[in-house]
Design an enzyme around this catalytic site. Sequence first.
Site, PDB file in Angstrom:
ATOM      1  N   LYS A  36       5.579 -11.522  -2.561  1.00 43.10           N
ATOM      2  CA  LYS A  36       6.708 -10.640  -2.223  1.00 43.10           C
ATOM      3  C   LYS A  36       6.263  -9.441  -1.377  1.00 43.10           C
ATOM      4  O   LYS A  36       6.892  -8.388  -1.393  1.00 43.10           O
ATOM      5  CB  LYS A  36       7.430 -10.142  -3.482  1.00 43.10           C
ATOM      6  CG  LYS A  36       7.886 -11.235  -4.432  1.00 43.10           C
ATOM      7  CD  LYS A  36       8.704 -12.301  -3.713  1.00 43.10           C
ATOM      8  CE  LYS A  36      10.004 -11.772  -3.187  1.00 43.10           C
ATOM      9  NZ  LYS A  36      10.804 -12.811  -2.477  1.00 43.10           N
ATOM     10  N   GLY A  37       5.189  -9.641  -0.627  1.00 43.58           N
ATOM     11  CA  GLY A  37       4.717  -8.574   0.240  1.00 43.58           C
ATOM     12  C   GLY A  37       5.134  -8.745   1.690  1.00 43.58           C
ATOM     13  O   GLY A  37       5.100  -7.805   2.471  1.00 43.58           O
TER      14      GLY A  37
END
EC number: 2.8.2.-
Length: 416
Positions: free
Chosen positions: A161-162
């Site tokens: 989720k970066g």
Amino acid sequence: MAFWSSTSVFTSKVPRKILFMFTLSLSVTYLFYSLMSCYNSLQFPLQENYVFQGRLVTEDTTFVTLREKLYSASPGFTEFTQAERTTAAPTVGENDEAEQRTVEWIRTQASPTKSAAAFRPTAPEREHQEISTTDSELRVNCTSDYGEKKLPQAIIIGVKKGGTRALLEALRVHPDVRAVGNEPHFFDRNYEKGLDWYRDLMPSTLEGQITMEKTPSYFVTNHAPKRIHSMAKDIKLIIVVRNPVTRAISDYTQTLSKKPEIPTFEVLAFKNRTLGLIDASWSALRIGIYALHLESWMQYFPLSQMHFVSGERLIVDPAGEMAKVQDFLGLKRIVTDKHFYFNKTKGFPCLKKPEDSSTPRCLGKSKGRTHPKIDPDVIRRLHKFYKPFNMMFYQMTGQNFEWELEEDSVSRSSQD
């Protein structure tokens, strides 16, 4: 005398005609076989390469453009049969016919309309080439006709989720990057299958192209650094990092979309909210302790082999971040601001070809979800929890990601 004179003229002209026809025959034959040889080796139409790419070809990019199209050319091109390759040199009477066939072949290959129409993939095929989401589709992206399959020279190892998917899709626009669409999870889930299995997942590459893959869970897997180091000590590692508080909320949002029955974010984040005890064992929070995970990687790899991408800057300035990534990988800066279009609805950039008028291609519905509303006090406490780890991470990487600025804005808004 007249008889001998005419005979002499006849004998002097005939050998010259024969010599001329013989020389012409050899020349046309050589030209014909040379063109056939070029066709069999290149296996793609000459001008269609430029039409297919749909972008401006300059003197600097001609070579990489040709190599890209050579690699992605359809395996369905017609080849000359063995009988045609071994056909005897044409006789003098067949010179015109051979020359006509040669001219027709050149005209066919150089035609931009016929070539492009015959070999440009349909819309569904283009989608397969751009994004693969299953193992079967993953293999569709691999061209086995050219080059060879190699173990990756660069891996996007994190973080979840970066912004790793956005980075990978942007890199796949570069003609010198060949990347697996799916996440192989070799070094954390499938290591027992062996390197041959792993290599077979990779797309084929030509000399000068880089093989890549991305699996964000590697960054938080304890044995991944040692395993990757044993495969390739000089491999390049890319880590996309993001404000750990925002990342944790995004992680929770993804889980919530799949399991609506899970407890609230506030409940999962604390062992005891009254006492302010953060539950760092919750994976959504533990992933964001970047300094802790980076220590494991620094035992095997120097910082010179790692590149850290700001997930926030990847959204507001994708071209700037891509320039740094291309420099790190030793690539020419081909992916620029012309390849991006900011989608206000989704809140992040979408990809497009610089000379293409078609609709920009955005990431799927799983990206850009609306986050649930979180109690500002919880967000403030999480910022306070992460602050010492962030400072340590800044010192380890030599970069200041300025996540504390977001903490200050949250504090000011909670006071208003």
